[in-house]
Scaffold this motif. Structure first.
Motif, PDB file in Angstrom:
ATOM      1  N   ASP A  99      36.543  42.069  47.270  1.00 42.86           N
ATOM      2  CA  ASP A  99      36.257  43.279  46.653  1.00 42.86           C
ATOM      3  C   ASP A  99      37.384  43.463  45.339  1.00 42.86           C
ATOM      4  N   PHE A 100      38.311  42.544  45.494  1.00 42.90           N
ATOM      5  CA  PHE A 100      39.630  42.751  44.406  1.00 42.90           C
ATOM      6  C   PHE A 100      40.068  44.254  44.727  1.00 42.90           C
ATOM      7  N   LEU A 101      40.608  44.313  45.962  1.00 41.32           N
ATOM      8  CA  LEU A 101      41.336  45.407  46.241  1.00 41.32           C
ATOM      9  C   LEU A 101      42.424  45.173  47.346  1.00 41.32           C
ATOM     10  N   VAL A 102      43.379  46.107  47.095  1.00 37.97           N
ATOM     11  CA  VAL A 102      44.496  45.865  48.124  1.00 37.97           C
ATOM     12  C   VAL A 102      44.924  47.286  48.732  1.00 37.97           C
ATOM     13  N   LYS A 103      45.116  47.371  49.931  1.00 41.58           N
ATOM     14  CA  LYS A 103      45.631  48.732  50.319  1.00 41.58           C
ATOM     15  C   LYS A 103      47.326  48.744  50.940  1.00 41.58           C
ATOM     16  N   VAL A 104      47.873  49.585  50.302  1.00 45.28           N
ATOM     17  CA  VAL A 104      49.223  49.674  50.432  1.00 45.28           C
ATOM     18  C   VAL A 104      50.080  50.880  50.863  1.00 45.28           C
ATOM     19  N   GLY A 105      51.107  50.900  51.410  1.00 46.55           N
ATOM     20  CA  GLY A 105      51.914  52.101  51.783  1.00 46.55           C
ATOM     21  C   GLY A 105      52.755  52.436  50.444  1.00 46.55           C
ATOM     22  N   PRO A 106      53.180  53.568  50.120  1.00 49.53           N
ATOM     23  CA  PRO A 106      53.886  54.209  49.219  1.00 49.53           C
ATOM     24  C   PRO A 106      55.223  53.511  48.623  1.00 49.53           C
ATOM     25  N   GLY A 107      55.763  52.956  49.817  1.00 50.89           N
ATOM     26  CA  GLY A 107      57.219  52.160  49.573  1.00 50.89           C
ATOM     27  C   GLY A 107      57.136  50.919  49.253  1.00 50.89           C
ATOM     28  N   VAL A 108      55.957  50.066  49.089  1.00 52.36           N
ATOM     29  CA  VAL A 108      55.665  48.668  48.574  1.00 52.36           C
ATOM     30  C   VAL A 108      56.200  48.674  47.238  1.00 52.36           C
ATOM     31  N   THR A 109      57.088  47.753  46.797  1.00 52.69           N
ATOM     32  CA  THR A 109      57.307  47.533  45.413  1.00 52.69           C
ATOM     33  C   THR A 109      56.531  46.813  44.648  1.00 52.69           C
ATOM     34  N   ARG A 110      56.726  46.599  43.284  1.00 50.88           N
ATOM     35  CA  ARG A 110      55.474  45.958  42.667  1.00 50.88           C
ATOM     36  C   ARG A 110      55.926  44.220  42.950  1.00 50.88           C
ATOM     37  N   THR A 111      57.181  43.950  43.131  1.00 53.85           N
ATOM     38  CA  THR A 111      57.322  42.626  43.112  1.00 53.85           C
ATOM     39  C   THR A 111      56.801  42.161  44.646  1.00 53.85           C
ATOM     40  N   GLN A 112      57.265  42.996  45.646  1.00 47.15           N
ATOM     41  CA  GLN A 112      56.814  42.602  47.020  1.00 47.15           C
ATOM     42  C   GLN A 112      55.157  42.656  47.094  1.00 47.15           C
ATOM     43  N   LEU A 113      54.523  43.498  46.276  1.00 46.06           N
ATOM     44  CA  LEU A 113      52.980  43.533  46.232  1.00 46.06           C
ATOM     45  C   LEU A 113      52.658  41.956  45.678  1.00 46.06           C
ATOM     46  N   ASN A 114      53.030  41.734  44.550  1.00 45.88           N
ATOM     47  CA  ASN A 114      52.587  40.420  43.634  1.00 45.88           C
ATOM     48  C   ASN A 114      53.128  39.506  44.301  1.00 45.88           C
ATOM     49  N   ASN A 115      53.862  39.151  45.246  1.00 50.29           N
ATOM     50  CA  ASN A 115      54.347  38.076  46.094  1.00 50.29           C
ATOM     51  C   ASN A 115      53.329  37.909  47.283  1.00 50.29           C
ATOM     52  N   GLU A 116      52.561  38.887  47.646  1.00 53.69           N
ATOM     53  CA  GLU A 116      51.683  38.771  48.572  1.00 53.69           C
ATOM     54  C   GLU A 116      50.559  38.512  48.038  1.00 53.69           C
ATOM     55  N   LEU A 117      50.016  38.889  46.778  1.00 50.61           N
ATOM     56  CA  LEU A 117      48.670  38.823  46.400  1.00 50.61           C
ATOM     57  C   LEU A 117      48.737  37.286  45.831  1.00 50.61           C
ATOM     58  N   LYS A 118      50.002  36.890  45.510  1.00 52.62           N
ATOM     59  CA  LYS A 118      50.030  35.462  44.865  1.00 52.62           C
ATOM     60  C   LYS A 118      49.185  34.524  45.910  1.00 52.62           C
ATOM     61  N   LYS A 119      49.221  34.648  47.143  1.00 53.58           N
ATOM     62  CA  LYS A 119      48.658  33.835  48.166  1.00 53.58           C
ATOM     63  C   LYS A 119      47.176  33.674  48.187  1.00 53.58           C
ATOM     64  N   TYR A 120      46.589  35.007  47.299  1.00 54.29           N
ATOM     65  CA  TYR A 120      45.124  34.917  47.365  1.00 54.29           C
ATOM     66  C   TYR A 120      44.724  34.502  45.844  1.00 54.29           C
ATOM     67  N   GLY A 121      45.588  34.227  45.138  1.00 51.48           N
ATOM     68  CA  GLY A 121      45.323  34.076  43.616  1.00 51.48           C
ATOM     69  C   GLY A 121      45.142  35.290  42.628  1.00 51.48           C
ATOM     70  N   LEU A 122      45.729  36.245  43.338  1.00 50.47           N
ATOM     71  CA  LEU A 122      45.289  37.670  42.692  1.00 50.47           C
ATOM     72  C   LEU A 122      46.829  38.207  42.314  1.00 50.47           C
ATOM     73  N   PHE A 123      46.861  39.260  41.489  1.00 57.13           N
ATOM     74  CA  PHE A 123      47.923  39.876  41.080  1.00 57.13           C
ATOM     75  C   PHE A 123      47.700  41.408  40.739  1.00 57.13           C
ATOM     76  N   PHE A 124      48.728  42.164  40.687  1.00 60.53           N
ATOM     77  CA  PHE A 124      48.659  43.694  40.312  1.00 60.53           C
ATOM     78  C   PHE A 124      49.134  43.903  38.981  1.00 60.53           C
ATOM     79  N   PRO A 125      48.733  44.368  37.775  1.00 63.66           N
ATOM     80  CA  PRO A 125      49.074  44.108  36.784  1.00 63.66           C
ATOM     81  C   PRO A 125      50.003  45.315  36.145  1.00 63.66           C
ATOM     82  N   VAL A 126      50.246  46.203  36.455  1.00 62.19           N
ATOM     83  CA  VAL A 126      50.902  47.488  36.080  1.00 62.19           C
ATOM     84  C   VAL A 126      52.375  47.117  36.191  1.00 62.19           C
ATOM     85  N   ASP A 127      52.948  47.010  34.931  1.00 63.17           N
ATOM     86  CA  ASP A 127      54.330  46.166  35.068  1.00 63.17           C
ATOM     87  C   ASP A 127      55.331  47.325  34.095  1.00 63.17           C
TER      88      ASP A 127
END
Length: 457
Positions: A99-127
């Protein structure tokens, strides 16, 4: 209240340690620090609910805190009270890759999120540059270098779990890609800077990592030429990933800090995203357009390491000024205008900065009309502080008269409350009504975004 909280929270989740209080008394801005009475580190939504309900009953101010990387005093507890630090709510709850979605807690950092998404070939673009928390980015409607292609936080938040001032827990959206049902609560809460509720969970839209990415630097004789070239590229429909402008003063600072040897002239930092064949066409078309605007040259970076170095230099621009002027505090302005007005705005800004005689540079997300002045101020010099405030007022006035806004991405916080009536007019009363309805006691980040007469704290 602290005694009551100890019944449901562990001892190490609540602290009055002076060092911790000091860390939560400020952000990265020039605004005067102020310490909270206590800092609390919740781990669950129910714990946040308990904290807020007790605070509301006792009329105690509450200040949400992510990484403290904000630039307008958003997290500074000027009325003291409780700072809620969300750093322990940093779980990546679920990746819904189909669904191209990810659910996270508010304390997740941008780098932490993209490191996890990379495993799925995805990224979060707000930088936004800083490694901010996702909750903080939503609270300020962060954007940054990729917003010209992928939009801001408001465009990429699908749903949020939010605790209101009375302890009610709501969801602001759904998992669907669109909806015509009800009021657009995502749009209201994203950018509300913790004044309407505390975000405890977010569902975000994510994207597939582009097949090919090419970065480039394009140099120009004048700022006018550079901006007109960008307008022409956007009008041609070329799907740019990023388009950033950096003036010659800022390039000098980049060279000193990042050990680069870029030409010290107005420069565009660009990035193209797409498939190999399409990207080649986009690059060739862009070069052709830039030649019509007296481009001095384009240097391309296809290698990942070289491309990262290019963007690190851009992202580290603010820190290059901080390190270059020890003992001074950084003030970063943040107006946004229609793109057709941007060249004139930057000329006006450069003139005002030169008149001040303070060290500073100009940069911006030229693709969406948002630019920043980075100024280094001696906070012990009242004349410098006064001049800086006058500069901010002049550039905000310039933007508002031309249909712009006092803040494109940093938010209002404490620093830009005074411009809200002029920008919004009668609409400000609608905002005040919403604030009073959701937070009648005024406990949530009081006197940020707007000042409202609530039930006395």
């Amino acid at each position: 209240m602290i005694s009551e909280l100890h019944k449901t929270l562990r001892k190490n989740q609540i602290t009055t340690n002076e060092t911790v209080l000091e860390l939560h008394s400020k952000d990265e801005s020039y605004h005067t620090p102020s310490k909270p009475n206590v800092v609390i580190f919740p781990e669950t939504t129910e714990q946040v609910r308990t904290i807020i309900m007790l605070a509301n009953e006792n009329r105690i101010p509450v200040y949400p805190f992510g990484m403290g990387s904000s630039l307008e005093g958003h997290v500074i507890p000027y009325e003291q009270g409780i700072t809620i630090d969300f750093s322990l709510m940093n779980n990546i709850i679920e990746v819904q890759e189909n669904d191209f979605l990810v659910k996270v807690g508010p304390g997740v950092t941008r780098t932490q999120l993209n490191n996890e998404l990379k495993k799925y070939g995805l990224f979060f673009p707000v930088d936004p540059g800083a490694d901010a928390t996702i909750g903080g980015m939503a609270a300020t409607n962060a954007s940054g270098t990729l917003s010209v292609r992928y939009g801001t936080m408001r465009d990429n938040v699908r749903d949020m779990e939010i605790v209101l001032a009375d302890g009610t827990i709501i969801h602001s959206g759904t998992l669907a890609a669109k909806s015509s049902s009800g009021y657009h609560l995502n749009g209201i809460f994203v950018g509300s800077e913790g004044t309407l509720g505390c975000i405890t969970e977010l569902t975000l839209k994510v994207f597939g990592i582009p097949e090919f990415i090419t970065a480039a630097r394009a140099t120009f004789q004048t700022i006018d030429d550079a901006i007109q070239a960008v307008v022409a590229v956007l009008q041609a429909g070329i799907p740019m990933g990023r388009i950033e402008i950096v003036d010659e003063t800022s390039i000098k600072q980049v060279n000193q800090f990042s050990d680069t040897n870029y030409e010290e002239v107005p420069t565009l930092f660009l990035e193209f995203h797409g498939n190999e064949a399409g990207l080649k066409q986009d690059v060739a078309f862009t070069e052709e357009i830039f030649q019509d605007y007296y481009c001095l040259g384009m240097q391309f970076e296809n290698d990942t390491a070289a491309r990262n170095k290019l963007w690190e230099a851009r992202h580290n621009l603010a820190y290059s000024f901080v390190h270059g002027y020890p003992g001074r505090k950084m003030m970063v302005t943040d107006v946004c205008l229609p793109i057709s007005e941007l060249a004139g705005a930057i000329h006006h800004a450069r003139k005002v900065v030169d008149q001040l005689g303070l060290p500073g540079g100009i940069t911006g997300h030229v693709g969406d009309g948002n630019y920043h002045i980075i100024l280094m101020i001696d906070m012990n010099n009242p004349l410098e502080v006064q001049k800086t405030e006058e500069l901010n007022e002049q550039i905000v006035e310039y933007a508002l008269v031309r249909g712009g806004t006092c803040t494109g991405e940093h938010g209002v916080g404490a620093g830009k409350v005074k411009y809200q009536e002029k920008e919004h007019g009668e609409a400000l009363k609608v905002m005040e009504t919403i604030k009073l309805a959701l937070d009648p006691n005024g406990i949530l980040n009081p006197n940020k975004v707007l000042k409202v007469k609530t039930n006395k704290l």
